[in-house]
Design an enzyme around this catalytic site. Structure first.
Site, PDB file in Angstrom:
ATOM      1  CG  ASP A 277      44.211  45.058  37.990  1.00 41.89           C
ATOM      2  OD1 ASP A 277      44.760  44.966  39.113  1.00 41.89           O
ATOM      3  OD2 ASP A 277      44.363  44.217  37.087  1.00 41.89           O
ATOM      4  CD  GLU A 278      43.446  41.886  42.435  1.00 37.87           C
ATOM      5  OE1 GLU A 278      42.650  41.139  43.040  1.00 37.87           O
ATOM      6  OE2 GLU A 278      44.460  41.483  41.858  1.00 37.87           O
TER       7      GLU A 278
ATOM      8  CG  ASP B 226      40.072  41.289  38.797  1.00 38.50           C
ATOM      9  OD1 ASP B 226      40.846  42.214  38.476  1.00 38.50           O
ATOM     10  OD2 ASP B 226      40.368  40.087  38.698  1.00 38.50           O
TER      11      ASP B 226
END
Length: 359
Positions: free
Chosen positions: A106-107, A11
């Site tokens: 983003d993850e 993350d």
């Protein structure tokens, strides 16, 4: 006995905001939000850690964010930049495994039970990935490592920013039992409030409830809650996820009340949707119209066709027809959206969260 899986959840830390602070030295160390301005009645897409100290977070109205922090810096998002960096990060993942599942820019989840470099410990892989991300992007990432996706997701948030956490198999049950119910991934504010009203305040409380009770109270989700209370999550890391729908929507700076303007905006949204369908070379059978009014009431209308559609003319015609089934009265509209689901089999190896507003 089933072999224990090794799952990593990566993350990125305050991703959009961190990119802006990286690229603009004058923003570093200052409260910053990525989003649209209060004058556009916008929302925050991401907040720096300096901004979070003021209670600013994603999805909060920009006007409320500025009220909490009058010296807040608000910058417009640069999604092409974020996508490019996300692609860089995925290249790093591929050095270790091809079994990774992006769930946003983003993850991502990675299954490293078997990995390309034959590294025995998932924690070592996570440490190497985080170091390579920083070396190549000058951005930090946090990681969670455990035996399933739920635990890895929960672990990645424990030592943020720029940290990591391992939840070992023998510690999984105790970890879940001690967790406040509002901290569980997959349990939102409304569900958490209902659980608390039923005396369920921790994972231990949740574990005491029977499967029948949870299904009766929470429907299909009851099975999921029953499993995670026992640290069980059999979901696999899916490198190619089936895209369930493709859509486009727009939130307006000024509420729309003029019918001609509403129809014009609807056509523009239909054009954006059509472009996305063309990009993915797909079509679908269920068209859904979403309308949010100025009082935040939201209404959706759908129509399912006998065969798949994707032509712009059809999308526009049917969206207008669905709009005609909604009693507008004298209410004004703050958001319109159109989506197509029941898609022809389209797979994507990169699931991108599209912004809920257009700038």
């Amino acid at each position: 006995m089933n072999e224990v899986r090794k799952i990593i959840h990566i993350d990125m830390d305050a991703f959009y905001a961190s990119v802006e602070q990286r690229d603009n030295p004058e923003y570093r160390g200052k409260p910053l939000a990525v989003g649209s301005s209060p004058s556009q009645r916008g929302v925050v897409a991401a907040a720096s850690y300096e901004a979070r100290k003021f209670g600013i977070h994603s999805a909060i109205a920009s006007s409320m964010a500025v009220a909490k922090c009058p010296h807040l810096i608000i910058v417009r998002p640069r999604f092409e930049v974020y996508r490019s960096i996300s692609a860089q990060i995925h290249t790093i993942f591929k050095r270790y495994t091809d079994i990774f599942e992006p769930v946003a820019l983003d993850e991502a989840y990675l299954d490293v039970s078997e990995n390309k470099q034959n590294i025995p410990y998932a924690s070592t892989i996570a440490r190497l990935i985080r170091a390579e991300i920083f070396a190549e992007t000058n951005l930090t990432a946090s990681a969670g490592i455990s035996i399933n996706k739920f635990l890895a997701k929960m672990a990645s948030g424990i030592n943020k920013p720029n940290g990591m956490k391992v939840i070992l198999p023998e510690d999984a049950i105790a970890f879940v039992e001690s967790l406040p119910i509002e901290k569980f991934h997959g349990i939102g504010k409304v569900t958490a409030a209902k659980m608390q009203s039923l005396g369920i305040r921790t994972g231990a409380d949740l574990k005491e409830r029977s499967l029948n009770f949870l299904v009766q109270q929470f429907g299909k989700s009851g099975q999921y809650y029953y499993n995670i209370a026992r640290a069980q999550d059999e979901r696999i890391v899916e490198p190619n996820r089936i895209r369930k729908s493709i859509g486009a929507e727009n939130s307006f700076a000024l509420d729309l009340s003029d019918k001609a303007t509403i129809l014009m905006e609807l056509e523009q949204i239909a054009e954006t949707l059509h472009e996305r369908l063309e990009k993915h070379q797909t079509s679908g059978r269920t068209l859904t119209l979403k309308v949010k009014f100025s009082d935040y009431q939201q209404i959706t209308r759908s129509r399912t066709f006998g065969s798949s559609i994707n032509s712009l003319d059809t999308i526009i015609t049917e969206a207008i027809a669905l709009l005609g089934t909604i009693e507008l009265g004298d209410r004004s509209i703050r958001l319109l959206g159109i989506s197509l689901s029941n898609l022809d089999n389209v797979q994507t190896s990169q699931i991108i969260q599209l912004p809920l507003f257009q700038l």
